[in-house]
Design a protein around this motif. Structure first.
Motif, PDB file in Angstrom:
ATOM      1  N   GLU A 165     -14.570   2.240   2.697  1.00 10.76           N
ATOM      2  CA  GLU A 165     -15.401   1.035   2.653  1.00 10.76           C
ATOM      3  C   GLU A 165     -15.796   0.703   1.215  1.00 10.76           C
ATOM      4  O   GLU A 165     -15.751  -0.462   0.794  1.00 10.76           O
ATOM      5  CB  GLU A 165     -16.654   1.241   3.512  1.00 10.76           C
ATOM      6  CG  GLU A 165     -17.534   0.008   3.624  1.00 10.76           C
ATOM      7  CD  GLU A 165     -16.812  -1.189   4.228  1.00 10.76           C
ATOM      8  OE1 GLU A 165     -17.116  -2.332   3.816  1.00 10.76           O
ATOM      9  OE2 GLU A 165     -15.938  -0.986   5.088  1.00 10.76           O
ATOM     10  N   GLU A 224     -14.847  -2.712  -0.930  1.00  8.40           N
ATOM     11  CA  GLU A 224     -15.867  -3.539  -1.583  1.00  8.40           C
ATOM     12  C   GLU A 224     -15.527  -3.787  -3.049  1.00  8.40           C
ATOM     13  O   GLU A 224     -15.869  -4.837  -3.600  1.00  8.40           O
ATOM     14  CB  GLU A 224     -17.231  -2.865  -1.466  1.00  8.40           C
ATOM     15  CG  GLU A 224     -17.792  -2.841  -0.054  1.00  8.40           C
ATOM     16  CD  GLU A 224     -19.078  -2.037   0.042  1.00  8.40           C
ATOM     17  OE1 GLU A 224     -19.613  -1.652  -1.034  1.00  8.40           O
ATOM     18  OE2 GLU A 224     -19.547  -1.787   1.159  1.00  8.40           O
ATOM     19  N   ARG A 225     -14.861  -2.854  -3.674  1.00  7.27           N
ATOM     20  CA  ARG A 225     -14.502  -2.984  -5.089  1.00  7.27           C
ATOM     21  C   ARG A 225     -13.133  -3.629  -5.275  1.00  7.27           C
ATOM     22  O   ARG A 225     -12.655  -3.758  -6.401  1.00  7.27           O
ATOM     23  CB  ARG A 225     -14.512  -1.614  -5.769  1.00  7.27           C
ATOM     24  CG  ARG A 225     -15.895  -0.973  -5.855  1.00  7.27           C
ATOM     25  CD  ARG A 225     -15.986  -0.084  -7.081  1.00  7.27           C
ATOM     26  NE  ARG A 225     -15.755  -0.839  -8.315  1.00  7.27           N
ATOM     27  CZ  ARG A 225     -16.679  -1.528  -8.972  1.00  7.27           C
ATOM     28  NH1 ARG A 225     -17.921  -1.570  -8.514  1.00  7.27           N
ATOM     29  NH2 ARG A 225     -16.381  -2.178 -10.076  1.00  7.27           N
TER      30      ARG A 225
END
Length: 314
Positions: free
Chosen positions: A87, A91-92
């Motif tokens: 996750e 997100e990055r």
């Protein structure tokens, strides 16, 4: 593009795939030393856009991923890696993908451990080399119960070999059905019965919160005193304090371990001195065929990423 290939312990990763031919535009660096310290790991990997992780040898939690702004692709060998925070990577904007795997190596090593324990091979080998002869009486396996905990792809192969040795194969896992057990040549039993009756218990479960420490003190106390416990799955499936106590007190005949709670094992780890053990350094997947699958498909994953093609995303 710079590519870092981590945890190349034997210094052979470059020989198991066509890195230069398939990735002519990439600058590939092979890292043999295991880097456990997060700060050192970040410092090492900051210049790289692609990182290749060998199984779960090096963790990539959020705290590490947040400090690698240039990372674009993280490739893990195999299609499951509990050491990567998927996750946080998403997100990055870091793509995380995997490879296929060799289905034979770990099952075969499991039987190397079982047979080594049953016939006391390490001590007998050492005795012959020291000029001696015959130390102990071995254990027969034919007619005994093989308890397989986790009857997936690997457990099924281990069960088939047990049947070939003339063992009565019993199996248990949290969601195993009688039909699936029968299809694998085993009989479904309750967890308590398996651990209480099996001569050999071998673990092949996926590590999750529900399976962490599933072999605890109560389970180990229920085992036969002449039983062997074998783990080629994940170290955290076994309560380590309870295992240490069982071995030191002689409450089980022995343990064959290929996986540990900390890897690589620290020099002062208790298990290095534990009695009644046969220890290997997480060799289950470490075979020529396994490495050709892993590294060959790693190269193809990187090639696909550079070409904008589809990937096996985790």
């Amino acid at each position: 593009m710079r590519v870092a290939v981590l945890d190349d312990y034997q210094g052979v990763a470059a020989t198991y795939a066509d890195w230069t031919g398939r990735l002519p535009e990439a600058d590939v660096e092979f890292v043999r030393d295991h880097v456990a310290d997060p700060d050192r790991l970040v410092e090492l990997l900051r210049p790289f856009e692609v990182v290749v992780a060998m199984r779960e040898r090096t963790p990539f939690p959020r705290a590490v991923l947040d400090r690698l702004p240039g990372l674009r692709l993280l490739v893990t060998t195999g299609m499951r890696n509990a050491a990567i925070d998927i996750e946080a990577a998403r997100e990055r904007g870091v793509v995380v993908c995997g490879t296929g795997s060799n289905p034979y190596g770990t099952a075969e090593l499991t039987w190397a451990l079982i047979l080594g324990l049953a016939r006391n091979l390490p001590a007998e080998d050492a005795e012959v080399r020291a000029g001696g002869w015959q130390l102990q009486v071995g254990h027969d396996l034919a007619g005994e119960i093989l308890g397989v905990v986790g009857l997936g792809r690997l457990g099924t192969r281990v069960a088939a070999a047990g049947a070939a040795f003339g063992m009565d194969v019993a199996a248990w896992s949290p969601h195993l059905t009688p039909e699936r057990a029968e299809a694998a040549g085993a009989r479904l039993v309750a967890k308590d019965e398996l651990f209480a009756t099996a001569k050999v218990v071998t673990l092949h479960l996926v590590l999750a919160e529900s399976t962490r420490g599933i072999v605890d003190g109560a389970v180990l106390r229920a085992m036969r005193r002449d039983a062997f416990l074998v783990n080629t799955s994940r170290g955290a499936l076994i309560d380590q304090a309870a295992l240490r106590e069982a071995l030191e007190e002689g409450r089980i005949a022995g343990a064959g371990l290929d996986v540990y709670d900390v890897e690589p094992l620290p020099a002062d780890h208790w298990v290095r001195r534990a009695p009644r053990t046969l220890l290997t350094p997480h060799l289950g997947y470490v075979t020529g065929r396994g490495y050709r699958v892993f590294y060959g498909e790693v190269v193809e994953d990187i090639r696909a990423f550079l070409d904008g093609a589809s990937l096996r995303v985790l």
